[in-house]
Scaffold this motif. Structure first.
Motif, PDB file in Angstrom:
ATOM      1  N   SER A  37       0.839  -1.216   0.000  1.00  0.00           N
ATOM      2  CA  SER A  37       0.000   0.000   0.000  1.00  0.00           C
ATOM      3  C   SER A  37       0.863   1.250   0.000  1.00  0.00           C
ATOM      4  CB  SER A  37      -0.945  -0.015   1.200  1.00  0.00           C
ATOM      5  OG  SER A  37      -0.203  -0.103   2.372  1.00  0.00           O
ATOM      6  N   LEU A  38       0.273   2.304  -0.573  1.00  0.00           N
ATOM      7  CA  LEU A  38       0.934   3.603  -0.595  1.00  0.00           C
ATOM      8  C   LEU A  38       0.631   4.262   0.739  1.00  0.00           C
ATOM      9  CD1 LEU A  38       0.184   5.257  -4.049  1.00  0.00           C
ATOM     10  CD2 LEU A  38       2.430   4.761  -3.109  1.00  0.00           C
ATOM     11  N   LYS A  39       1.600   4.219   1.654  1.00  0.00           N
ATOM     12  CA  LYS A  39       1.341   4.723   2.998  1.00  0.00           C
ATOM     13  C   LYS A  39       1.592   6.231   3.062  1.00  0.00           C
ATOM     14  CE  LYS A  39       3.110   2.524   6.815  1.00  0.00           C
ATOM     15  NZ  LYS A  39       3.777   2.379   8.130  1.00  0.00           N
ATOM     16  N   LEU A  40       0.495   6.971   3.176  1.00  0.00           N
ATOM     17  CA  LEU A  40       0.593   8.435   3.267  1.00  0.00           C
ATOM     18  C   LEU A  40       0.120   8.939   4.626  1.00  0.00           C
ATOM     19  CD1 LEU A  40      -0.543   9.169  -0.359  1.00  0.00           C
ATOM     20  CD2 LEU A  40       1.576  10.022   0.636  1.00  0.00           C
ATOM     21  N   ILE A  41       0.052   8.044   5.605  1.00  0.00           N
ATOM     22  CA  ILE A  41      -0.321   8.468   6.956  1.00  0.00           C
ATOM     23  C   ILE A  41       0.845   9.272   7.518  1.00  0.00           C
ATOM     24  CG2 ILE A  41      -0.900   7.641   9.278  1.00  0.00           C
ATOM     25  CD1 ILE A  41      -2.773   5.794   7.998  1.00  0.00           C
ATOM     26  N   ALA A  42       0.564  10.541   7.848  1.00  0.00           N
ATOM     27  CA  ALA A  42       1.651  11.481   8.168  1.00  0.00           C
ATOM     28  C   ALA A  42       2.384  11.114   9.449  1.00  0.00           C
ATOM     29  CB  ALA A  42       1.087  12.895   8.273  1.00  0.00           C
ATOM     30  N   SER A  43       1.743  10.323  10.316  1.00  0.00           N
ATOM     31  CA  SER A  43       2.352   9.992  11.608  1.00  0.00           C
ATOM     32  C   SER A  43       3.040   8.626  11.595  1.00  0.00           C
ATOM     33  CB  SER A  43       1.272  10.004  12.689  1.00  0.00           C
ATOM     34  OG  SER A  43       0.164   9.226  12.268  1.00  0.00           O
ATOM     35  N   GLU A  44       3.080   7.970  10.424  1.00  0.00           N
ATOM     36  CA  GLU A  44       3.697   6.640  10.383  1.00  0.00           C
ATOM     37  C   GLU A  44       4.978   6.656   9.565  1.00  0.00           C
ATOM     38  OE1 GLU A  44       1.018   3.513   9.267  1.00  0.00           O
ATOM     39  OE2 GLU A  44      -0.410   4.000  10.845  1.00  0.00           O
ATOM     40  N   ALA A 162      -7.568  23.241  14.256  1.00  0.00           N
ATOM     41  CA  ALA A 162      -6.518  24.036  13.591  1.00  0.00           C
ATOM     42  C   ALA A 162      -5.263  23.190  13.387  1.00  0.00           C
ATOM     43  CB  ALA A 162      -6.189  25.271  14.413  1.00  0.00           C
ATOM     44  N   GLY A 163      -5.245  21.971  13.985  1.00  0.00           N
ATOM     45  CA  GLY A 163      -4.091  21.094  13.777  1.00  0.00           C
ATOM     46  C   GLY A 163      -3.416  20.646  15.059  1.00  0.00           C
ATOM     47  N   GLY A 164      -3.929  21.108  16.233  1.00  0.00           N
ATOM     48  CA  GLY A 164      -3.334  20.694  17.510  1.00  0.00           C
ATOM     49  C   GLY A 164      -3.636  19.234  17.812  1.00  0.00           C
ATOM     50  N   TYR A 214       2.003  20.450  16.802  1.00  0.00           N
ATOM     51  CA  TYR A 214       0.799  20.129  16.041  1.00  0.00           C
ATOM     52  C   TYR A 214       0.805  18.705  15.535  1.00  0.00           C
ATOM     53  CZ  TYR A 214       4.366  21.143  12.565  1.00  0.00           C
ATOM     54  OH  TYR A 214       5.539  21.135  11.842  1.00  0.00           O
ATOM     55  N   SER A 215      -0.389  18.267  15.093  1.00  0.00           N
ATOM     56  CA  SER A 215      -0.535  16.967  14.411  1.00  0.00           C
ATOM     57  C   SER A 215      -0.921  17.151  12.950  1.00  0.00           C
ATOM     58  CB  SER A 215      -1.625  16.128  15.060  1.00  0.00           C
ATOM     59  OG  SER A 215      -1.323  15.868  16.386  1.00  0.00           O
ATOM     60  N   ALA A 216      -1.488  18.320  12.624  1.00  0.00           N
ATOM     61  CA  ALA A 216      -2.029  18.470  11.263  1.00  0.00           C
ATOM     62  C   ALA A 216      -1.914  19.908  10.759  1.00  0.00           C
ATOM     63  CB  ALA A 216      -3.494  18.023  11.239  1.00  0.00           C
ATOM     64  N   TYR A 217      -0.805  20.559  11.050  1.00  0.00           N
ATOM     65  CA  TYR A 217      -0.574  21.923  10.558  1.00  0.00           C
ATOM     66  C   TYR A 217       0.533  21.832   9.513  1.00  0.00           C
ATOM     67  CZ  TYR A 217       0.580  26.951  10.782  1.00  0.00           C
ATOM     68  OH  TYR A 217       0.813  28.269  10.474  1.00  0.00           O
ATOM     69  N   PRO A 218       0.258  22.258   8.269  1.00  0.00           N
ATOM     70  CA  PRO A 218       1.235  21.973   7.203  1.00  0.00           C
ATOM     71  C   PRO A 218       2.337  23.020   7.052  1.00  0.00           C
ATOM     72  CG  PRO A 218      -0.820  22.807   6.276  1.00  0.00           C
ATOM     73  CD  PRO A 218      -0.989  22.824   7.755  1.00  0.00           C
ATOM     74  N   ARG A 219       2.586  23.787   8.091  1.00  0.00           N
ATOM     75  CA  ARG A 219       3.565  24.878   7.982  1.00  0.00           C
ATOM     76  C   ARG A 219       4.560  24.833   9.135  1.00  0.00           C
ATOM     77  NH1 ARG A 219       3.821  27.218   3.011  1.00  0.00           N
ATOM     78  NH2 ARG A 219       1.780  26.939   2.068  1.00  0.00           N
ATOM     79  N   ARG A 220       5.615  25.638   9.028  1.00  0.00           N
ATOM     80  CA  ARG A 220       6.619  25.697  10.090  1.00  0.00           C
ATOM     81  C   ARG A 220       6.194  26.693  11.168  1.00  0.00           C
ATOM     82  NH1 ARG A 220      12.274  25.084   6.660  1.00  0.00           N
ATOM     83  NH2 ARG A 220      11.396  23.540   5.247  1.00  0.00           N
ATOM     84  N   VAL A 221       6.754  26.540  12.363  1.00  0.00           N
ATOM     85  CA  VAL A 221       6.425  27.434  13.476  1.00  0.00           C
ATOM     86  C   VAL A 221       7.688  28.205  13.849  1.00  0.00           C
ATOM     87  CG1 VAL A 221       5.659  27.506  15.889  1.00  0.00           C
ATOM     88  CG2 VAL A 221       4.642  25.840  14.305  1.00  0.00           C
ATOM     89  N   ASN A 222       7.518  29.486  14.168  1.00  0.00           N
ATOM     90  CA  ASN A 222       8.640  30.306  14.623  1.00  0.00           C
ATOM     91  C   ASN A 222       8.679  30.230  16.158  1.00  0.00           C
ATOM     92  OD1 ASN A 222      10.202  32.468  15.590  1.00  0.00           O
ATOM     93  ND2 ASN A 222       9.962  33.549  13.652  1.00  0.00           N
ATOM     94  N   PHE A 223       9.606  29.420  16.669  1.00  0.00           N
ATOM     95  CA  PHE A 223       9.640  29.195  18.123  1.00  0.00           C
ATOM     96  C   PHE A 223      10.271  30.369  18.875  1.00  0.00           C
ATOM     97  CE2 PHE A 223       9.257  24.924  16.302  1.00  0.00           C
ATOM     98  CZ  PHE A 223       8.059  24.575  16.897  1.00  0.00           C
ATOM     99  N   ALA A 224      11.041  31.208  18.182  1.00  0.00           N
ATOM    100  CA  ALA A 224      11.564  32.414  18.842  1.00  0.00           C
ATOM    101  C   ALA A 224      10.378  33.315  19.190  1.00  0.00           C
ATOM    102  CB  ALA A 224      12.541  33.131  17.912  1.00  0.00           C
ATOM    103  N   LYS A 225       9.422  33.412  18.251  1.00  0.00           N
ATOM    104  CA  LYS A 225       8.222  34.238  18.517  1.00  0.00           C
ATOM    105  C   LYS A 225       7.398  33.605  19.637  1.00  0.00           C
ATOM    106  CE  LYS A 225       7.320  36.708  14.277  1.00  0.00           C
ATOM    107  NZ  LYS A 225       6.623  36.669  13.001  1.00  0.00           N
ATOM    108  N   MET A 226       7.286  32.290  19.620  1.00  0.00           N
ATOM    109  CA  MET A 226       6.536  31.593  20.675  1.00  0.00           C
ATOM    110  C   MET A 226       7.163  31.876  22.047  1.00  0.00           C
ATOM    111  SD  MET A 226       3.890  29.930  19.926  1.00  0.00           S
ATOM    112  CE  MET A 226       2.935  29.207  18.657  1.00  0.00           C
TER     113      MET A 226
END
Ligand code: PLP
Length: 475
Positions: A37-44, A162-164, A214-226
């Motif tokens: 199978s074509l495994k596209l499960i993002a967490s596997e 939102a992807g959390g 996140y679990s489902a946010y398709p972008r990068r996070v700026n941790f300096a801002k966080m």
């Protein structure tokens, strides 16, 4: 080496077969299914054979509650070696002050981290105030005061749609019950994190903990801002990098995108993009080390030494240049998949990706996430349905499908293979229609043209055959 391992696995399966043939058969079938199978499960992902083999040993038989060199059980000298090596690799790989390799999974890592932060900020100061060394010395009245202080703590995490993740304060999860919680979302027009809105929300809510990740946010996070936002309200910054730990380890996320220098506590799973065994890991600033070290027995039972051993092997693999190359290819492949979907009419949350996740909004094909997930599965493409921000179809049917590239990249898929995968996905979804009952389209059932599933499986088979999983392993 694979040939020798092949022989070893055959011998092991014969031994299992002699005791419970159904389990031996299910194990063979699972490999066959994963290969086909074509495994596209993002967490596997697919862990290496050395990582998998490390889990199948007598370390599984050992109890080792406590910490390295300080166990509540006798005879833990070899477990001490295992845990110390796993922690050493984790510290070096991520540049962390301290690493704790015991959490049994991502959820346990998060719950352990929460209690460690509460111990640091609530329990320890209270003990000092009450003049006690530990909770067993507290009077009934002081104990009640301490319990009330625990229950009132505030946590601000990313919302599920939102992807959390569930453990970031979702009400039905323990994190939503042990904290007074609020969620932050993403900008409704762009789907991107809005740091100014988050800063405002933090200033109003004044949380003890801000959770990023996140679990489902398709972008990068700026941790300096966080970090800046957390500091502006005196909050602890906890980052759950379960999904993208492999991209941090592989040096794709550096500078402001690397959470380790900025967060007080970082949690992760070891089995997603990091490509290790199923398990959890905590990294922390030195200040929190002794609190996290109390994970067992505070939250965790006996550690799983055979899994900690496999974590050590996987972390050693993640230190190699080959792993860095892999991590970069994961992101290139996700971008190629996103572009392939968009040029064929697919609508993506945030209009693209810059990590390993692509979130496809399938309402543009007239489908729910549940229908799309099932139709793709019929066609040999394994991906999971997922909410999109403010999802009109709710968390069960959903409007999205989450796709991820860590597993196929491990098999050696290239950007042009990902374009073909995008073509297969859009061909299936364009041709699938919701079943109409009493003049209304349903949310679960669907119709596909005859032969489409079979034809797509054959197309997928060609790609899969050119990138075999565990080549040389014959069972
Ligand atoms: N944290 C995040 C961000 C996740 O995506 C997940 C799993 O999907 C977890 C934690 C939980 O991990 P586990 O399933 O190992 O408990």
């Amino acid at each position: 080496m694979t040939e020798a391992l092949s022989g070893a696995y055959q011998t092991l399966l014969a031994a299992i077969e002699a005791v419970e043939p159904r389990i031996a058969q299910a194990t063979r079938d699972e490999l066959k299914d994963q290969r086909a199978s074509l495994k596209l499960i993002a967490s596997e992902n697919y862990a290496s054979l050395p990582v998998l083999a490390t889990m199948g040993t007598w370390f599984s038989d050992k109890y080792a509650e406590g910490t390295v060199g300080h166990r509540f059980y006798a005879g833990c000298q070899n477990v001490d070696t295992v845990e110390a090596v796993a922690a050493e690799h984790a510290r070096e790989l991520f540049g962390a002050d301290y690493a704790y390799a015991q959490p049994h999974s991502g959820i346990y890592a998060n719950v352990t981290a929460y209690w460690a932060i509460l111990a640091h900020h609530i329990e320890m100061p209270a003990l000092k105030e009450f003049g006690a060394k530990n909770v067993s010395e507290l009077s009934e009245a002081d104990w009640e005061t301490l319990r009330a202080r625990f229950g009132n703590q505030r946590l601000l995490g990313m919302s599920l749609d939102a992807g959390g993740h569930l453990t970031h304060g979702f009400r039905p999860n323990i994190s939503g019950k042990m904290f007074h919680q609020r969620s932050y979302g993403t900008d409704p027009s762009t789907g991107l994190l809005d740091y100014d809105a988050l800063a405002k929300q933090a200033a109003e809510f004044k949380p003890l903990i801000i959770v990023a990740g996140y679990s489902a946010y398709p972008r990068r996070v700026n941790f300096a801002k966080m970090r800046e936002i957390a500091d502006s309200v005196g909050a602890v910054l906890m980052v759950d990098m379960a999904h993208f730990a492999g991209l941090v380890a592989g040096k794709v996320f550096q500078g402001d995108e690397d959470p380790v220098p900025f967060a007080d506590v970082v949690t992760t799973t070891t089995h997603k993009s990091l490509r290790g065994p199923r398990g959890g890991l905590i990294l922390a600033k030195q200040d929190y080390a002794s609190d996290v070290d109390r994970g067992c027995p505070m939250v965790l039972g006996g550690p799983l030494p055979h899994v900690m051993a496999a974590k050590a092997v996987a972390l050693a693999e993640a230190k190699t240049e080959a792993f860095q190359d892999y991590a970069h290819r994961v992101v290139d492949n996700a971008r190629a998949l996103a572009e392939g979907l968009m040029k064929r009419g697919g609508k993506l949350v945030t209009d693209g990706t810059d990590n390993h996740i692509v979130l496809l909004d399938v309402t543009s094909f007239g489908l729910t996430g549940r229908q799309a997930e099932s139709a793709l599965l019929d066609a040999g493409i394994v991906a999971n349905r997922n909410s999109v921000p403010n999802d009109p179809n709710g968390a069960w049917y959903t409007s999205g499908v989450r796709l991820g590239t860590p597993a196929l990249t491990t098999r050696g898929f290239t950007t042009s293979d990902m374009d073909e995968v995008a073509a297969m996905i859009t061909d299936v979804l364009k041709a699938t229609e919701p079943t109409v009952k009493d003049g209304k389209p349903g949310k679960a059932k669907y119709e596909m043209p005859a032969g489409l599933a079979q034809g797509t499986q054959e197309r997928a088979g060609k790609l899969l055959d050119s990138h075999p999983l565990y080549p040389g392993l014959e069972l």
